[in-house]
Motif scaffolding. Structure first.
Motif, short mmCIF file in Angstrom:
data_model
loop_
_atom_site.label_atom_id
_atom_site.label_comp_id
_atom_site.label_asym_id
_atom_site.label_seq_id
_atom_site.Cartn_x
_atom_site.Cartn_y
_atom_site.Cartn_z
N THR A 278 0.87 -1.18 0.00
CA THR A 278 0.00 0.00 0.00
C THR A 278 0.90 1.23 0.00
N LEU A 279 0.68 2.10 -0.96
CA LEU A 279 1.48 3.33 -1.06
C LEU A 279 0.63 4.50 -0.60
N LEU A 280 1.05 5.14 0.48
CA LEU A 280 0.36 6.32 1.00
C LEU A 280 1.16 7.56 0.62
N VAL A 281 0.49 8.52 -0.03
CA VAL A 281 1.12 9.79 -0.41
C VAL A 281 0.52 10.88 0.47
N ALA A 282 1.35 11.47 1.33
CA ALA A 282 0.83 12.39 2.36
C ALA A 282 0.27 13.68 1.76
N THR A 283 1.01 14.33 0.91
CA THR A 283 0.56 15.61 0.33
C THR A 283 0.85 15.59 -1.17
N PRO A 284 -0.01 14.97 -1.95
CA PRO A 284 0.29 14.83 -3.39
C PRO A 284 0.36 16.15 -4.13
N ASP A 285 -0.29 17.20 -3.64
CA ASP A 285 -0.25 18.48 -4.35
C ASP A 285 1.12 19.14 -4.31
N LEU A 286 2.04 18.64 -3.47
CA LEU A 286 3.39 19.18 -3.44
C LEU A 286 4.26 18.63 -4.57
N LEU A 287 3.80 17.58 -5.24
CA LEU A 287 4.60 16.95 -6.28
C LEU A 287 4.60 17.80 -7.55
N THR A 288 5.71 17.77 -8.26
CA THR A 288 5.81 18.48 -9.52
C THR A 288 5.14 17.67 -10.62
N GLU A 289 5.01 18.28 -11.80
CA GLU A 289 4.38 17.57 -12.92
C GLU A 289 5.18 16.33 -13.28
N THR A 290 6.49 16.43 -13.26
CA THR A 290 7.34 15.28 -13.58
C THR A 290 7.16 14.17 -12.54
N GLN A 291 7.09 14.56 -11.28
CA GLN A 291 6.90 13.56 -10.22
C GLN A 291 5.53 12.90 -10.32
N LEU A 292 4.50 13.70 -10.60
CA LEU A 292 3.15 13.14 -10.73
C LEU A 292 3.09 12.12 -11.86
N THR A 293 3.73 12.43 -12.98
CA THR A 293 3.73 11.49 -14.10
C THR A 293 4.44 10.19 -13.73
N ALA A 294 5.58 10.31 -13.05
CA ALA A 294 6.31 9.11 -12.63
C ALA A 294 5.50 8.29 -11.63
N LEU A 295 4.83 8.98 -10.70
CA LEU A 295 4.02 8.27 -9.72
C LEU A 295 2.83 7.58 -10.39
N GLN A 296 2.24 8.22 -11.37
CA GLN A 296 1.10 7.62 -12.06
C GLN A 296 1.51 6.36 -12.81
N ARG A 297 2.69 6.37 -13.43
CA ARG A 297 3.18 5.16 -14.10
C ARG A 297 3.40 4.03 -13.10
N ALA A 298 3.96 4.38 -11.93
CA ALA A 298 4.18 3.35 -10.90
C ALA A 298 2.87 2.79 -10.39
N MET A 299 1.84 3.62 -10.27
CA MET A 299 0.54 3.14 -9.82
C MET A 299 -0.06 2.16 -10.82
N GLU A 300 0.15 2.38 -12.11
CA GLU A 300 -0.41 1.49 -13.13
C GLU A 300 0.31 0.15 -13.19
N THR A 301 1.61 0.15 -12.95
CA THR A 301 2.41 -1.08 -13.14
C THR A 301 2.56 -1.91 -11.87
N SER A 302 2.35 -1.30 -10.70
CA SER A 302 2.64 -2.01 -9.45
C SER A 302 1.48 -2.85 -8.95
N ALA A 303 0.26 -2.56 -9.41
CA ALA A 303 -0.94 -3.26 -8.94
C ALA A 303 -1.11 -3.14 -7.43
N SER A 304 -0.68 -2.01 -6.87
CA SER A 304 -0.79 -1.80 -5.42
C SER A 304 -1.98 -0.89 -5.13
N ARG A 305 -2.26 -0.72 -3.86
CA ARG A 305 -3.25 0.27 -3.43
C ARG A 305 -2.52 1.59 -3.18
N THR A 306 -3.08 2.67 -3.68
CA THR A 306 -2.52 4.00 -3.48
C THR A 306 -3.53 4.83 -2.71
#
Length: 400
Positions: free
Chosen positions: A93-121
């Protein structure tokens, strides 16, 4: 021939006097610094920040982390995006405390990880800066206060937990999107679960209050938190930070100059406020106060004639004949009024002063009204003649 040494004037302060005046403020400042250092030392142990699973502060989250560990859940704290995405897999389970602090590049990388990891976010307080990338089928509405709310949904974790303290961001789900919408505020949910591919899903929590140490024991907060974060054997607790190297490529997606203070720890803000209040009180304490006049010896004796001459030169330099004539007439009226039986406070009233003066000098050749209340002189010669005539009138009153 050497010149004699010049003694310092009475206004010069010695080093002892300066210390006497400043020692009170120095003592207050020293006490504030010592108290701040002592308080910081006492509170430093176990204090990391809001939503930090290592923090025992009221806004920390050590309590829920310890409960998860007691249930056999491995809790890993990540402060960089690389650490968070590397640890994410189907058993995490991946918990992101304050996602609005992430940059556009970080958000894109995190979104790819969410799609490939099959985890709960689990996204805490996700707003418009991060929803477009991490949950494109959901938008946010105006925020709501955090209060006790009922589940009003069929999500098993919510129905088992019952009422919890939720609020903050309210979410609008696009039509046709499969989702669990719970804990509504004015018809809009503050908790949304979006199913993903396989066992993956995304949980949006409008506010993180159920994870705070001082809120965990209220209502069903602990039950909902343990169910949302304890469904997998591993929990990665991601705390976004501006110190993350991956954040150096561009600015945070939702950053403006207005949220700078939000990045400053509340303790620093309160400390700055206390120092400002202390400085203000010290300024009031040491400030100059208006009290009774104190007679002191002048460093230099100035003769009255020099003062008069200096004042006259100033009037002449400014061509202030009207002001000079007014001063002369006022002084003459003030001096002769008591001599002719007129109170001093009425010396400048022509209807009282002139009749008394005429009774005292019935045969005078001068025109008292013109002398005492006439117009300003047109030139310096006229001003000098006025001064002589006023002097003669005053002598006449005194000798009559």
């Amino acid at each position: 021939m050497s010149r004699p040494a010049v003694d310092s004037t009475s206004t010069a302060l010695s080093a002892r006097q300066i210390w006497t005046r400043a020692r009170g403020a120095a003592l207050v400042l020293a006490l504030i610094l010592i108290g701040g250092i002592a308080l910081a030392t006492v509170r430093s142990t176990g204090s990391h920040g809001a939503l930090d699973p290592r923090s025992a502060d009221p806004a920390g989250s050590r309590a829920v982390a310890e409960l998860l560990k007691d249930r056999g859940i491995t809790v890993t704290t990540a402060t960089t995006l690389d650490e968070a995405t590397a640890a994410a897999d189907a058993r995490t389970t991946l918990l992101v405390a304050t996602p609005d602090l992430l940059t556009e590049t970080q958000l894109t990388a995190l979104q790819r990880a969410m799609e490939t990891s099959a985890s709960r976010t689990v996204l805490l307080g996700a707003g418009p800066a991060s929803l477009g990338t991490l949950a494109p089928d959901v938008t946010n509405a105006t925020s709501s206060p955090v209060t006790n709310r009922a589940p009003a949904c069929t999500l098993p974790a919510a129905t088992r937990a019952g009422s919890v303290e939720l609020g903050g961001e309210r979410y609008v789900i696009d039509p046709g999107t499969e989702a669990d919408a719970c804990y509504p505020s004015d018809g809009l949910p503050t908790l949304v679960r979006l199913p993903g591919t396989g066992a993956a899903d995304t949980v949006l929590l409008g506010s993180p209050d159920i994870l705070y140490n001082n809120h965990l024991d209220q209502q069903g907060n602990a039950s909902l938190a343990l169910q949302l974060l304890g469904s997998r054997p591993h929990l990665v607790w991601y705390l976004p930070s501006l110190a993350d190297p991956s954040a150096a490529t561009d600015a945070p997606a939702g950053s403006t100059t207005d949220n700078f203070l939000a990045l400053v720890p509340s303790g620093w803000l309160w400390g700055a406020l206390q120092l400002a209040v202390a400085a203000l009180l010290a300024a009031i304490w040491r400030g100059r106060r208006l009290g009774p006049l104190v007679t002191e010896r002048l460093p230099v004796a100035v003769r009255a004639s020099e003062t008069t001459e200096g004042r006259a030169r100033l009037y002449r330099k400014a061509n202030a004949r009207d002001r000079a004539a007014s001063v002369l007439r006022t002084a003459t009226r003030t001096r002769i009024a008591p001599l002719i039986g007129v109170p001093t406070q009425d010396a400048h009233a022509p209807e009282l002063l002139l009749p008394a003066l005429s009774a005292r000098l019935p045969e005078t050749t001068a025109d008292p009204r013109t002398l005492l209340f006439g117009p300003a002189p047109a030139d310096d010669t006229t001003l000098i003649r006025l001064a002589d005539q006023l002097d003669a009138l005053e002598r006449e009153v005194r000798t009559s």
